[in-house]
Design a protein around this motif. Sequence first.
Motif, short mmCIF file in Angstrom:
data_model
loop_
_atom_site.label_atom_id
_atom_site.label_comp_id
_atom_site.label_asym_id
_atom_site.label_seq_id
_atom_site.Cartn_x
_atom_site.Cartn_y
_atom_site.Cartn_z
N UNK B 50 0.31 -1.04 -0.16
CA UNK B 50 -0.03 0.27 0.00
C UNK B 50 0.65 1.07 0.14
N UNK B 51 0.21 1.94 -0.84
CA UNK B 51 1.32 3.49 -1.23
C UNK B 51 0.39 4.66 0.05
N UNK B 52 2.26 5.36 0.19
CA UNK B 52 1.46 6.55 0.77
C UNK B 52 0.48 6.91 0.77
N UNK B 53 -0.91 7.93 1.45
CA UNK B 53 -2.03 8.22 0.63
C UNK B 53 -2.28 7.30 0.45
N UNK B 54 -2.66 6.26 0.18
CA UNK B 54 -3.57 5.43 -1.30
C UNK B 54 -5.04 5.25 0.34
N UNK B 55 -5.81 5.11 -0.69
CA UNK B 55 -7.16 4.50 0.14
C UNK B 55 -7.13 2.72 -0.92
N UNK B 56 -7.04 2.06 0.15
CA UNK B 56 -7.31 0.29 -0.21
C UNK B 56 -8.50 0.16 0.37
N UNK B 57 -9.33 -1.05 -0.16
CA UNK B 57 -10.26 -1.24 0.04
C UNK B 57 -10.65 -3.09 0.01
N UNK B 58 -10.25 -3.97 1.42
CA UNK B 58 -10.24 -4.99 1.18
C UNK B 58 -12.09 -5.82 0.97
N UNK B 59 -12.00 -6.75 -0.19
CA UNK B 59 -13.54 -7.25 -0.12
C UNK B 59 -12.83 -8.43 -0.01
#
Lengths: 330, 276
Positions: B50-59
Amino acid sequence: MSEPQGAAVSLAEAPHQPPPTDVPSKQLTPQRVQPLRKPGRWIATAVVLVLVAQAVHGLISNPFYQWDRFGYWFLRPTILDGLLITLEVAAYSAVLGLLGGILLALARLSKSPVLRAVSWTYVWALRSIPLIVVLLFLYNFSALYKTLSVGVPFGPAFFSFDESRLATDMVVAVIGLSLNEAAYAAEVVRGGILSVDQGQHEAATALGLPKGYRFRRIVFPQALRSITPNYVNQLIGLIKSTSLVFYVSLLDLFGTAQTMGATYPGDIVPLLLVVTVWYLILTSVVSVIQFYVERYYARGATRSRPPTPLRKFRTGLRDLRERLRREAAV
Amino acid sequence: MTAEHGTTAEHLTTAGTLTTAEAAPAAVEVHDVHKWYGAHRVLDGVDLTVRPGEVTVILGPSGSGKSTLLRVINHLEKPERGYVSVNGELIGVRRNGDRLRELSERAILTQRSRIGFVFQNFNLFPHLTVLDNVAAAPVATGKLGKAQALILARQLLGRVGLADKADAYPRQLSGGQQQRVAIARALALRPGLILFDEPTSALDPELVGEVLTVIKDLAKSGTTLVIVTHEIGFAREVADRVVFIDGGRIVEQGPPAEVLDKPRHERTRDFLSRVL
């Protein structure tokens, strides 16, 4: 084929049938429902009232109780001295017992199998041995060893008890009661800690809160809500158990009454009444403290705080007045 | 490593974080993480960057290991194999030659205090007021004095729209309000990374929106977020990247437009057809 048809016909006809009886033809106006009369309850109440009146009458008028002698003994200095000893022994043992109980509970909940085993064994042993046996054992032990020191085994002592006879009796009584109390308090505290939701531990851990802070500020205050009533139960038992210290020659409330009874055999019953009333008073004081402690630790647990007895009484009175006014209007 | 960076960077050009991402270490790096309870494998070799500032959604379907993955990132769960690093720092372990050794509890707590965590069931402290819930962590970890912490707590409560509830107790609030307090509590430690474990699953449908709005604001502020959720619409709107996980493995990942609208894998299509 004809049967389903018949059913269909009757279904179709259903709306034309007259509505069930019992409903008045006139439209119901919303009105107060007449409450169901319960004569059985009234009869039971009357019977109980008569029995209570008889008991009170007997208690007052029966010469067996010698209320004048009760009045003579109730505030006698010897009795008050005994009461003081009872209070002292109970207070020290309650504090030491609770502290010991917290340590034992933490040991029991620790990840170290040795600590768990030691804690379990202690609780098992002290709950199995009758308190009187513990006290007498300690009493004889203290007669055997004139000084009792705390320190490194086979090494130097940090401090030692080498007191006059009375103080030693007091120490023996407090140690005996504390040892016993700690075993029961340990289970009460452990139950309280287990009653706190696992999510609370997780949230505190996820925030990086230090271990000591987690216990003192997050888990233990919540555990106290369920510890309080159980520990007060213990405490009341403890106050009454102090009457056993008579057997290690400490003149507590009960011991004093017993000794006085031996000197004035005619006053045994009033002396027992004096003891009874003092224990009743002590228990009542503890119960009142319990109420306020519980109320304090209920903050946040319920949407609104439980009302004090005075406020409950006031709202009860107001409700009754309103109800009477409504009844009068009808 | 380099190849993986290359592919992620392509997706990120639209988000405009490429230049900084190239220089800074990954906000989160999960490397070959395995986790099992007895014979049951919960995570089976997960790699995630995950990169800085990134929004990651886990489904993923329930039981797929997505919550466990989140809990491994802040070391609420210890991985049996593999490691996690946040901003280039190993979590829960330190390198000793070519071996990994467990860190002291104190060191782990310090690491955790830099990672926000928001729970499905809020887990607010019921015996403390809302204000004290938010102010507790900065004081207990020695980051702020009591007075400063209270000022910060009031600010944060204002930010989640609950300035007027400072003196209430958590159980006097609705679920949505409680979750917003929990977010403010996580923010009080000024974390660079916040993990959300199904933040809206315990809420009544009409309260979901208020919590998602707060999370969206956070996403815009540049904080790195990793969110486990079932809200597909929210994922589409806010995520830079969607990760689909099943059976303890990452099945596929990419921008929402790819994973949600043109899933390449049968299992992803299956899952989406059931939840949409």
